[in-house]
Design a protein around this motif. Structure first.
Motif, PDB file in Angstrom:
ATOM      1  N   LEU A 155     -16.788  61.039  31.472  1.00 37.93           N
ATOM      2  CA  LEU A 155     -15.613  61.901  31.618  1.00 37.93           C
ATOM      3  C   LEU A 155     -16.010  63.364  31.769  1.00 37.93           C
ATOM      4  CD1 LEU A 155     -13.148  60.301  29.024  1.00 37.93           C
ATOM      5  CD2 LEU A 155     -13.109  60.078  31.516  1.00 37.93           C
ATOM      6  N   ARG A 156     -17.052  63.778  31.086  1.00 41.37           N
ATOM      7  CA  ARG A 156     -17.480  65.174  31.218  1.00 41.37           C
ATOM      8  C   ARG A 156     -18.059  65.435  32.600  1.00 41.37           C
ATOM      9  NH1 ARG A 156     -21.598  68.261  27.103  1.00 41.37           N
ATOM     10  NH2 ARG A 156     -23.234  67.449  28.460  1.00 41.37           N
ATOM     11  N   GLN A 157     -18.843  64.502  33.114  1.00 40.58           N
ATOM     12  CA  GLN A 157     -19.394  64.671  34.457  1.00 40.58           C
ATOM     13  C   GLN A 157     -18.274  64.777  35.492  1.00 40.58           C
ATOM     14  OE1 GLN A 157     -21.945  61.267  34.798  1.00 40.58           O
ATOM     15  NE2 GLN A 157     -23.538  62.135  33.498  1.00 40.58           N
ATOM     16  N   ARG A 158     -17.252  63.947  35.343  1.00 35.11           N
ATOM     17  CA  ARG A 158     -16.112  64.006  36.263  1.00 35.11           C
ATOM     18  C   ARG A 158     -15.417  65.357  36.172  1.00 35.11           C
ATOM     19  NH1 ARG A 158     -10.448  62.501  35.066  1.00 35.11           N
ATOM     20  NH2 ARG A 158      -9.349  62.186  37.039  1.00 35.11           N
ATOM     21  N   ALA A 159     -15.200  65.836  34.947  1.00 35.29           N
ATOM     22  CA  ALA A 159     -14.520  67.116  34.757  1.00 35.29           C
ATOM     23  C   ALA A 159     -15.337  68.263  35.335  1.00 35.29           C
ATOM     24  CB  ALA A 159     -14.247  67.336  33.271  1.00 35.29           C
ATOM     25  N   GLU A 160     -16.651  68.229  35.133  1.00 36.38           N
ATOM     26  CA  GLU A 160     -17.507  69.291  35.676  1.00 36.38           C
ATOM     27  C   GLU A 160     -17.479  69.292  37.196  1.00 36.38           C
ATOM     28  OE1 GLU A 160     -20.829  69.554  32.065  1.00 36.38           O
ATOM     29  OE2 GLU A 160     -21.173  68.251  33.792  1.00 36.38           O
ATOM     30  N   ARG A 161     -17.528  68.109  37.800  1.00 37.24           N
ATOM     31  CA  ARG A 161     -17.472  68.039  39.269  1.00 37.24           C
ATOM     32  C   ARG A 161     -16.154  68.582  39.805  1.00 37.24           C
ATOM     33  NH1 ARG A 161     -19.784  62.824  38.423  1.00 37.24           N
ATOM     34  NH2 ARG A 161     -17.715  61.884  38.741  1.00 37.24           N
ATOM     35  N   ALA A 162     -15.094  68.407  39.035  1.00 39.75           N
ATOM     36  CA  ALA A 162     -13.776  68.881  39.475  1.00 39.75           C
ATOM     37  C   ALA A 162     -13.593  70.376  39.252  1.00 39.75           C
ATOM     38  CB  ALA A 162     -12.678  68.109  38.751  1.00 39.75           C
ATOM     39  N   GLY A 163     -14.519  71.019  38.544  1.00 43.89           N
ATOM     40  CA  GLY A 163     -14.454  72.466  38.376  1.00 43.89           C
ATOM     41  C   GLY A 163     -13.952  72.955  37.032  1.00 43.89           C
ATOM     42  N   VAL A 164     -13.906  72.085  36.032  1.00 49.14           N
ATOM     43  CA  VAL A 164     -13.470  72.518  34.700  1.00 49.14           C
ATOM     44  C   VAL A 164     -14.498  73.487  34.109  1.00 49.14           C
ATOM     45  CG1 VAL A 164     -13.025  71.749  32.333  1.00 49.14           C
ATOM     46  CG2 VAL A 164     -12.172  70.402  34.262  1.00 49.14           C
ATOM     47  N   GLU A 165     -13.994  74.549  33.487  1.00 49.63           N
ATOM     48  CA  GLU A 165     -14.853  75.512  32.784  1.00 49.63           C
ATOM     49  C   GLU A 165     -14.950  75.096  31.321  1.00 49.63           C
ATOM     50  OE1 GLU A 165     -15.028  80.307  31.764  1.00 49.63           O
ATOM     51  OE2 GLU A 165     -13.095  79.300  32.035  1.00 49.63           O
TER      52      GLU A 165
END
Length: 485
Positions: free
Chosen positions: A113-123
């Protein structure tokens, strides 16, 4: 040192980078919303997990994000969920692509889930703690303290507290957390075993003790246990010998436990916030509700909270629907949290029955479920989450509010594949094309069968509207009402 962050309009702050916060943040960022996650922990993902089970409904929601196949490959599937004594639930008959539960440590899910969020641009702001909130008609100002004590403020349209049982967000908005401790001095230990347990999940309750053993997959096992006769404070030191004794009491043997890399005590509570929303601030997951570990429903319920809230926030922030939609989060998810509180509490009380009348009640309940198929299936649907439906307006079609199974669509696709864009899916046999400007929020599909029912499926897989004999004009009116022009 203090500073101010001026985010873009429509910004959302998510407090907490556990599974609930990560799923929510990733969904919002995938929808084009600017998201900042505040997390008290450092950036390293801990391998100390409490949750080990993903149920069918959660796996469906992860499938709608293209994540389930990889997680299934990393975990182990189990087709029966054992409760206590002779009571176990056969999941093979579930009306779901995921007619099993997935045994997977929480930290493995967090990585994905963190990898997905990082790819989507979450800070992500790690080692950063929320210290205060102030909201007005236009947004929320969050005060935070970061590494080395540096303080700063962040401005957002909405804040979501996914920061656990001791939620700083819940405290900041003044919400109580009524309930009580159900089990005190529950022990946790991560150990190696000289003997491999006979089943993937080992659980039993005998007399005054219960124990649960699940594999991490790296040679270590998580042991959770409780002894009614041992009422120690959470901060009292824990020795391996006590864990071994509890296992022997509950399971008949300790499987040669050795090499404990981590041990602690905790108490298991049943609590629920009276509201999941105060103005522009929301609660999700353990910040909103905590339950006993019975049935493995806690993390799953939080992930389902996130899936319900994320598409609604995205719809409001992208201005295609009225902000009143956000009120449905409380109306839909609070009753589910209450139901999980009752079911998990009921399971643990029956499991730990001691008095003659409670033992008799457990025996009768077990016999009833083993003999009555519909009751057994209803329990399976509740524990796995696939049986929950949301309120529907008076006179609505029978499907409205219900979870829509992963039906086959024309062209060889499935519904939950069609949901992967985070859009509504209209399944219809009638001639209809999406109106101008809706392609970013609506996918139109046809049944693979000859079925004639028209169903407008929300991004979280529940039916927003349905009709057995819809005309193109009626379909357009239903779509326009929920997705704008």
């Amino acid at each position: 040192m203090a500073g101010t962050t001026a985010p873009t309009p429509g910004h959302v702050i998510v407090v907490g980078a556990g599974p609930t916060g990560l799923l929510l943040a990733g969904d919002l960022a995938a929808a084009g919303i600017a998201v900042t996650v505040l997390e008290k922990r450092s950036e390293e993902i801990s391998n100390l997990s409490r949750a080990f089970v993903l149920h069918a409904r959660t796996l469906e929601l992860l499938d709608a994000r293209g994540l389930s196949d990889g997680l299934e490959a990393a975990g182990q599937c189990l087709e029966r969920l054992r409760m206590f004594g002779r009571l176990s639930i056969d999941l093979g008959a579930l009306h779901s692509r995921f007619n099993h539960l997935l045994v997977l440590p929480q930290y493995e899910l967090e990585k994905v889930l963190r990898q997905r969020a990082e790819r989507a641009g979450v800070e992500f702001l790690y080692a950063t703690e929320l210290t205060g909130l102030a909201q007005d008609a236009d947004g929320v100002t969050a005060q935070a303290r970061g590494p080395a004590g540096v303080t700063h403020s962040l401005r957002a349209a909405y804040v979501v507290g996914a920061d656990g049982m001791r939620s700083s967000v819940r405290e900041a908005i003044g919400l109580p957390f009524p309930g009580r401790s159900v089990l005190r001095s529950v022990v946790l230990a991560d150990v190696r075993l000289a003997e491999k347990p006979p089943s993937l999940l080992t659980v039993s309750a005998v007399g005054d003790a219960f124990a649960f053993i699940a594999p991490f997959g790296d040679g270590y096992y998580r042991v959770i246990g409780w002894n009614r006769a041992r009422d120690a404070a959470d901060d009292e030191p824990l020795e391996l010998a006590e864990v071994q004794e509890i296992a022997r009491l509950a399971l008949g043997r300790d499987f040669g436990m050795y090499d404990a890399r981590w041990m602690s005590r905790f108490h298991s509570d049943e609590r629920q916030a009276p509201a999941y929303r105060v103005g522009r601030v929301f609660l999700a997951g353990d910040a909103a509700h905590v339950h006993t570990p019975a049935g493995g429903q806690g993390m799953n319920t939080g992930l389902q909270d996130a899936a319900n809230l994320s598409w609604k926030l995205a719809a409001v922030l992208t201005a295609y629907t009225d902000p009143g939609l956000l009120d449905t989060y409380q109306a839909e998810r609070h009753p589910v949290g209450r139901a999980v509180l009752r079911s998990s509490g009921g399971i643990v009380r029956l499991a730990m029955a001691k008095r003659p009348w409670t033992l008799a009640a457990r025996a009768a309940f077990t016999a009833f479920l083993n003999a009555v198929g519909p009751a057994r299936r209803a329990l399976a649907a509740q524990v796995t989450g696939i049986g929950y439906r949301y309120p529907a307006p008076r006179g609505a079609h029978r499907l409205t509010g219900a979870r829509v199974p992963d039906v086959a669509l024309a062209g060889g696709t499935r519904l939950y594949e069609a949901l992967r864009g985070g859009r509504f899916v209209l399944i219809t046999a009638e001639p209809y094309t999406a109106g101008a400007g809706r392609a970013d929020r609506l996918t139109v599909a046809r049944w693979a069968s000859e079925r004639r029912t028209t169903v407008l499926v929300r991004p979280d897989g529940h039916a927003a509207w349905a009709s057995d004999r819809a005309t193109a004009r009626e379909i357009e009116a239903a779509v326009a009402e929920r997705l704008g022009g």
